[in-house]
Design a protein around this motif. Structure first.
Motif, PDB file in Angstrom:
ATOM      1  N   ILE A 162      14.654   9.135  -8.545  1.00 41.85           N
ATOM      2  CA  ILE A 162      15.644   9.212  -9.617  1.00 41.85           C
ATOM      3  C   ILE A 162      17.053   9.328  -9.053  1.00 41.85           C
ATOM      4  N   GLY A 163      17.216  10.108  -8.004  1.00 44.19           N
ATOM      5  CA  GLY A 163      18.552  10.291  -7.461  1.00 44.19           C
ATOM      6  C   GLY A 163      18.515  10.760  -6.028  1.00 44.19           C
ATOM      7  N   LYS A 164      19.699  10.769  -5.431  1.00 44.17           N
ATOM      8  CA  LYS A 164      19.839  11.197  -4.045  1.00 44.17           C
ATOM      9  C   LYS A 164      20.940  12.245  -3.957  1.00 44.17           C
ATOM     10  N   GLY A 165      20.731  13.187  -3.090  1.00 42.95           N
ATOM     11  CA  GLY A 165      21.719  14.231  -2.872  1.00 42.95           C
ATOM     12  C   GLY A 165      21.411  14.898  -1.554  1.00 42.95           C
ATOM     13  N   LEU A 166      21.524  16.210  -1.542  1.00 46.28           N
ATOM     14  CA  LEU A 166      21.101  16.942  -0.354  1.00 46.28           C
ATOM     15  C   LEU A 166      19.617  16.686  -0.113  1.00 46.28           C
ATOM     16  N   TYR A 180       8.944  15.476  -7.581  1.00 43.07           N
ATOM     17  CA  TYR A 180       8.938  15.696  -6.139  1.00 43.07           C
ATOM     18  C   TYR A 180      10.360  15.711  -5.575  1.00 43.07           C
ATOM     19  N   THR A 181      10.487  16.354  -4.437  1.00 42.99           N
ATOM     20  CA  THR A 181      11.713  16.304  -3.642  1.00 42.99           C
ATOM     21  C   THR A 181      11.332  15.836  -2.245  1.00 42.99           C
ATOM     22  N   SER A 182      12.263  15.157  -1.599  1.00 45.13           N
ATOM     23  CA  SER A 182      11.972  14.575  -0.295  1.00 45.13           C
ATOM     24  C   SER A 182      13.140  14.825   0.645  1.00 45.13           C
ATOM     25  N   ALA A 183      12.817  15.102   1.902  1.00 46.78           N
ATOM     26  CA  ALA A 183      13.838  15.308   2.930  1.00 46.78           C
ATOM     27  C   ALA A 183      13.371  14.630   4.211  1.00 46.78           C
ATOM     28  N   GLU A 184      14.323  14.018   4.924  1.00 46.45           N
ATOM     29  CA  GLU A 184      14.001  13.375   6.188  1.00 46.45           C
ATOM     30  C   GLU A 184      14.117  14.413   7.297  1.00 46.45           C
TER      31      GLU A 184
END
Length: 202
Positions: A118-122, A149-153
């Protein structure tokens, strides 16, 4: 004498007039050429560089939710959509009220999934749907997991996804009631969480 004088003047004017006209025409042509050379050439506006498309990626993932572990492949289209297909093992043991317990039942689980960012941020975030499909002698069990869900690299090409949502279980069961063998299905709903580590290699 007067006529001869005027006749001479007319002859001189007749010869001088074409020369003056030609000279004037030459001067006008030279002025036009100079104006054309001095006028700046119009430059065509440079085309704006189109925004490069985000390339798609293929990866391998490992997912944990409860006691189930799923291993599979994902394909990220680069447009926010990600498709996945995984396999896992569903291992269950039933303890009877009397007698010796039977051997654990182990079946293969197929897990198709789809996620949309849905979107990108921190942290990147979005929604996802998984469907765990298990084929057994008593029928096919389906567990749908609708989640946010949230995702982080973590590092380059390695991402961690954390999901929380609702599990919808459609479970088939069979048992003996008196002298009859009864088969049916149950629908259960509960909350669930899942963690996924994705390794992108293409």
């Amino acid at each position: 004498m007067i006529l001869r004088k005027w006749f001479s003047i007319l002859l001189v004017l007749c010869f001088a007039a074409p020369t003056f006209v030609y000279a004037q025409d030459d001067e006008e042509e030279e002025e036009e050429e100079e104006e054309e050379e001095e006028a700046p050439k119009k430059k065509k506006p440079a085309k704006k560089a189109s925004k490069p498309d985000v390339p798609g990626r293929v990866g391998l993932y490992v997912s944990f939710g409860g006691n189930d572990a799923i291993v599979g492949f994902v394909y990220n289209l680069g447009s926010g959509l990600e498709f996945g297909l995984g396999l896992g093992l569903d291992r269950k043991a039933f303890t009877p009220d009397e007698g010796d317990p039977p051997d654990p039942v182990q079946t293969i689980v197929v897990v198709p999934s789809i996620k949309y960012a849905i979107g990108k941020g921190l942290l990147d975030f979005g929604i996802g749907v998984d469907a765990s499909i298990t084929s057994k002698d008593t029928g096919t069990d389906i567990v749908g997991f609708l989640s946010f869900y949230t995702s982080a690299e973590l590092v380059k090409n390695v991402s961690l996804n954390l999901s929380a949502g609702v599990n919808v279980h459609k479970v088939n069961s069979a048992g003996q009631v008196g002298d009859r063998w009864v088969q049916g299905s149950n629908l259960n709903i509960d909350l669930g969480t899942r963690g996924t580590v994705i390794f992108y290699f293409m």
